[in-house]
Design an enzyme around this catalytic site. Structure first.
Site, PDB file in Angstrom:
ATOM      1  N   TYR A 166      39.476  32.838  31.580  1.00 56.77           N
ATOM      2  CA  TYR A 166      40.142  31.771  32.356  1.00 56.77           C
ATOM      3  C   TYR A 166      39.869  30.248  31.428  1.00 56.77           C
ATOM      4  CZ  TYR A 166      42.524  33.496  36.404  1.00 56.77           C
ATOM      5  OH  TYR A 166      43.099  34.146  37.421  1.00 56.77           O
TER       6      TYR A 166
ATOM      7  N   LYS B  63      34.278  46.281  32.293  1.00 59.55           N
ATOM      8  CA  LYS B  63      34.922  47.159  31.309  1.00 59.55           C
ATOM      9  C   LYS B  63      33.976  47.374  30.243  1.00 59.55           C
ATOM     10  CE  LYS B  63      38.839  49.474  30.036  1.00 59.55           C
ATOM     11  NZ  LYS B  63      39.054  50.646  30.597  1.00 59.55           N
TER      12      LYS B  63
ATOM     13  N   ASP C 247      39.412  49.746  35.753  1.00 59.20           N
ATOM     14  CA  ASP C 247      40.516  50.366  36.108  1.00 59.20           C
ATOM     15  C   ASP C 247      40.333  51.643  37.184  1.00 59.20           C
ATOM     16  OD1 ASP C 247      38.560  51.691  34.327  1.00 59.20           O
ATOM     17  OD2 ASP C 247      40.053  52.728  32.923  1.00 59.20           O
TER      18      ASP C 247
ATOM     19  N   ASP D  62      40.414  38.192  40.420  1.00 64.65           N
ATOM     20  CA  ASP D  62      41.745  37.553  40.527  1.00 64.65           C
ATOM     21  C   ASP D  62      42.556  38.726  40.768  1.00 64.65           C
ATOM     22  OD1 ASP D  62      43.758  35.747  40.821  1.00 64.65           O
ATOM     23  OD2 ASP D  62      44.682  36.400  38.922  1.00 64.65           O
TER      24      ASP D  62
ATOM     25  N   ASP E  86      43.914  40.188  44.859  1.00 66.28           N
ATOM     26  CA  ASP E  86      45.154  40.522  45.486  1.00 66.28           C
ATOM     27  C   ASP E  86      45.399  41.948  45.718  1.00 66.28           C
ATOM     28  OD1 ASP E  86      45.708  37.804  44.712  1.00 66.28           O
ATOM     29  OD2 ASP E  86      47.952  38.376  43.897  1.00 66.28           O
TER      30      ASP E  86
END
Ligand code: IPM
Ligand code: MN
Length: 376
Positions: free
Chosen positions: A146, A193, A225, A249, A253
């Protein structure tokens, strides 16, 4: 005589449904002030698309100052469709929130995800899998992709975003995760990851080291993942999920699907100067001004706010009032409740229940539906 404590709250209502859901959270804070020994002084300031229209900036300096001088910030939502599909827009509402996070050093974002038994049917997931889910996402909020260097080549044919993390940035957010786990089921899952990304390998090494200081907390690791899948399939395995900015983020959601509605999930962002509290949902412009938005996420964010100020009893009173409302089958339209209330009616009801919990006993659903309850 003990003096009533005064707390300064910066209120940034923002765009879309932001103002109306925040108004309900304020009603509830006022009810807290009525019942408990505290006085809230509100300082209203603009942010997001509204602020761009007024000043040209999504985060005017006056707003930033108001936040710096507050004990806590109550944030609504930002975003406006007129910017979403314009890749050439020079200023965007979201920049206001990102700058606020950075300037205030709000480095840890905490997003609790719980399910309510009366709402399990709203989730597309199997009830057995989601009943009893109680997890917390601790998302790093001021670093990573970000905020890393970004740019576009002169010919406009390539672009880049850099993901950069320092050990200091990882350590401070990891500590928050371990401390949160201590008051919960004592498990931290680091989601990364590390099979691909160098930054993820730094996260693993750093978090492993920090974990030695928390021998009572179990630490495990999961690739993002896989975590995206496990979160939907076996969400009950998670207690505290610790992760970087972008992964957090996306996963938060996704996790909102477990609760059945985005309108129920609050968050807090912990900082060095102050803390910010906001619903995880967006500005939902299609619903703005119609009095149909669910204010519960904003109200539960206010619960996190008062808890952060040391008022645990008040926080629990708010949560109990929300729970009670849902148990009575009352809710905004998206919850498909047996009794449909508007955004402001929900705010009134929860504020009443917080101010006087004995109302819970007298709350008669049949009377409410006829609008003759004593408290409506
Ligand atoms: C969030 C939002 C923000 C983010 C946007 C509005 C910049 O999606 O708080 O999750 O991506 O962090
Ligand atoms: Mn998001």
């Amino acid at each position: 005589m003990k003096q009533t404590e005064k707390k300064k709250i910066a209120v940034l209502r923002g765009d879309g449904i932001g103002p109306e859901v925040t108004e309900q959270a304020i009603k509830v804070l006022d009810a807290v002030a009525d019942r408990f020994d505290v006085y809230f002084e509100y300082c209203y300031a603009t942010v997001g698309a509204k602020a761009i229209d007024l000043t040209g900036s999504p985060l005017p300096d006056t707003t930033l100052e108001a936040c710096k001088h507050s004990d806590a910030i109550l944030f609504g939502a930002i975003g406006d469709p007129k910017y979403d599909n314009d890749p050439n827009a020079k200023v965007r509402p979201e920049q206001g929130l990102l700058k606020l996070r950075k300037e205030l050093g709000l480095y840890a974002n905490i997003r609790p995800v719980t399910t309510y038994n009366t709402l399990l049917h709203l989730s597309p997931l199997k009830i057995d899998n989601i009943k009893g889910v109680d997890l917390l996402i601790v998302r790093e909020l001021t670093g990573g992709i970000y905020f890393g260097e970004k740019g576009k080549s002169k010919d406009g044919q390539s672009a880049y975003d850099t993901c950069l993390y320092s050990t200091d940035e990882i350590v401070r957010v990891a500590r928050i995760a371990f401390e949160q786990a201590r008051n919960r089921r004592k498990k931290v899952t680091l989601v990364d990851k590390a099979n691909v990304m160098e930054t993820s390998r730094l996260w693993r090494a750093t978090v492993k080291k920090i974990a030695r200081e928390y021998p009572d907390i179990e630490l495990d690791f999961m690739f993002v993942d896989n975590a995206a899948m496990q979160l939907i399939q076996y969400p009950k395995q998670f207690d505290v999920i610790l992760t970087s900015n972008m992964f957090g983020d996306i996963l938060s959601d996704e996790a909102s699907v477990l609760a059945g509605s985005m309108g129920l999930l609050p968050s807090s962002s912990i900082g060095m100067l102050t803390s910010l509290f906001e619903p995880i949902h967006g500005s939902y412009p299609q619903a703005a001004g119609q009095d149909i938005a669910n204010p519960m996420a904003a109200i539960l964010s206010a619960a996190m706010l008062v808890e952060s100020l040391g008022m645990l009893e008040a926080a629990n009173a708010i949560r109990a009032a929300v729970q009670h409302t849902l148990e009575k089958g009352i809710g905004t339209p998206e919850l498909k409740p047996s009794i449909v209330y508007g955004c402001s009616q929900i705010g009134d009801l929860i504020a009443h229940l917080v101010a006087d919990p004995s109302e819970q006993i007298t709350l008669k659903t049949d009377k409410i539906s006829e609008n003759i309850s004593t408290i409506i």
